[in-house]
Design a protein around this motif. Structure first.
Motif, mmCIF file in Angstrom:
data_model
loop_
_atom_site.group_PDB
_atom_site.id
_atom_site.type_symbol
_atom_site.label_atom_id
_atom_site.label_comp_id
_atom_site.label_asym_id
_atom_site.label_seq_id
_atom_site.Cartn_x
_atom_site.Cartn_y
_atom_site.Cartn_z
ATOM 1 N N ASP A 44 -16.312 54.745 63.592
ATOM 2 C CA ASP A 44 -16.502 53.943 62.373
ATOM 3 C C ASP A 44 -15.261 54.026 61.489
ATOM 4 O OD1 ASP A 44 -19.291 55.210 63.166
ATOM 5 O OD2 ASP A 44 -19.818 53.467 61.925
ATOM 6 N N GLU A 67 -17.766 49.525 54.534
ATOM 7 C CA GLU A 67 -18.933 50.399 54.362
ATOM 8 C C GLU A 67 -18.527 51.853 54.121
ATOM 9 O OE1 GLU A 67 -21.749 50.488 57.627
ATOM 10 O OE2 GLU A 67 -22.894 52.109 56.686
ATOM 11 N N GLU A 68 -17.535 52.314 54.872
ATOM 12 C CA GLU A 68 -17.225 53.749 54.809
ATOM 13 C C GLU A 68 -16.254 54.111 53.697
ATOM 14 O OE1 GLU A 68 -19.802 53.691 58.002
ATOM 15 O OE2 GLU A 68 -19.307 55.148 56.439
ATOM 16 N N ASP A 82 -18.313 45.793 57.942
ATOM 17 C CA ASP A 82 -19.061 46.902 58.519
ATOM 18 C C ASP A 82 -18.348 47.249 59.813
ATOM 19 O OD1 ASP A 82 -22.600 47.595 59.076
ATOM 20 O OD2 ASP A 82 -20.800 48.700 59.639
ATOM 21 N N ILE A 84 -18.666 49.477 62.228
ATOM 22 C CA ILE A 84 -19.598 49.517 63.363
ATOM 23 C C ILE A 84 -21.010 49.388 62.788
ATOM 24 C CG2 ILE A 84 -20.589 50.874 65.239
ATOM 25 C CD1 ILE A 84 -17.825 51.964 65.815
ATOM 26 N N ASP A 85 -21.637 48.271 63.118
ATOM 27 C CA ASP A 85 -23.030 48.062 62.716
ATOM 28 C C ASP A 85 -23.881 48.457 63.922
ATOM 29 O OD1 ASP A 85 -25.065 46.997 60.853
ATOM 30 O OD2 ASP A 85 -25.426 45.636 62.528
ATOM 31 N N THR A 87 -24.397 52.158 64.383
ATOM 32 C CA THR A 87 -23.722 53.422 64.728
ATOM 33 C C THR A 87 -24.614 54.351 65.545
ATOM 34 O OG1 THR A 87 -22.291 53.320 62.776
ATOM 35 C CG2 THR A 87 -22.632 55.483 63.748
HETATM 36 CA CA CA Z 1 -21.901 50.703 59.774
#
Ligand code: CA
Ligand code: IPD
Ligand code: CA
Length: 254
Positions: A44, A67-68, A82, A84-85, A87
């Motif tokens: 991610d 997101e992160e 996002d 990785i949607d 995870t």
């Molecule tokens: Ca994500």
């Protein structure tokens, strides 16, 4: 044909290669927990760092919200990402995960890409220009009887330990439909409605980065995009996507 965005597609496909490198070596993948039921992995973070650097370099006029890593300074015209949607699915070696990238200009989503590298599916849409999967035009299903429908959902509400959750709603709708799927990536789920593989998807307690790109792709494919009361728009906390034909049958069950 989709509006040609070769640079953007190259950046996102390269991000997919970064994700796949980690996906092919899960035994060495570092997995942390943001909360007891919310995971973040080295993949991610690597994908988001790559996308942020590339999009800022090639499109310096736009801000970035990942997101992160959170939000950069310019949040009027921004990329919403996002990395990785799905995870949890990714970390277990399952194929339903995606990279979701949306471009928002003055509050309107104008570009949406959902790339699922393990499925080799690249969904994209430009506002007013239709929806595409791997360069082929896509459209919602023609199914018009809820009893025959296959629907998708998710349970972010359980991740958040909410009392007001999706379980009773799921049971009502499961008893009124033929097929139910919880595949693990809301962004892909929404694209499956756009592609006619699902007839509807709903989820509560999502975030804009989960749904922004997929919602544009679905809208461009002929989907309804509303909240659970039928109000049009992208409402991440209460999102309902349908093929339109079963909307009036499904809405009372929401
Ligand atoms: Ca994500
Ligand atoms: C999750 C996925 C999942 C949905 C969760 C989301 P993440 O995204 O989209 O399908 O049910 O609510 O949080 O956390 O893997 O990016
Ligand atoms: Ca997500």
């Amino acid at each position: 044909m989709p509006i040609s965005q070769p640079l953007l597609e190259r950046i996102i496909r390269n991000a997919g290669e970064i994700a796949l490198t980690h996906f092919r070596d899960l035994k060495h993948l570092n997995v942390d927990k943001k909360s007891p039921r919310d995971f973040v992995t080295a993949a991610d973070l690597a994908v988001e760092d790559f996308l942020k650097a590339q999009l800022r370099e090639h499109y310096p006029q736009y801000g970035f919200w990942g997101e992160e890593g959170g939000q950069s300074e310019n949040q009027i015209n921004r990329w919403i990402v996002d990395p990785i949607d799905g995870t949890h699915s990714f970390s277990r070696g399952q194929y339903y995960w995606s990279i979701s990238v949306a471009l928002e200009i003055a509050g309107e989503i104008v570009e949406g890409i959902v790339y699922a590298p393990a499925l080799n599916d690249y969904y994209c849409a430009t506002k007013g220009q239709g929806a595409w999967r791997n360069g082929q035009s896509i459209h919602v299903s023609e199914l018009d009887d809820l009893n025959d429908a296959m629907i998708g959902t998710g349970f972010a509400c359980l991740r958040s330990y909410l009392e007001n959750n999706n379980l009773a709603r799921f049971c009502r709708i499961a008893q009124a439909t033929t097929g139910q799927r919880r595949l693990g990536s809301a962004a892909v789920d929404i694209c499956l409605v756009a592609d006619g593989q699902l007839d509807a998807f709903w989820e509560q307690e999502l975030n804009l980065y989960d749904v922004a790109a997929g919602a544009l792709i679905a809208k461009e494919a002929g989907a309804t995009v509303t909240d659970f009361h039928g109000n049009s728009g992208i409402f991440p906390k209460q999102l309902l996507i349908t093929n339109g034909k079963i909307f009036n049958q499904l809405l009372p069950l929401m």
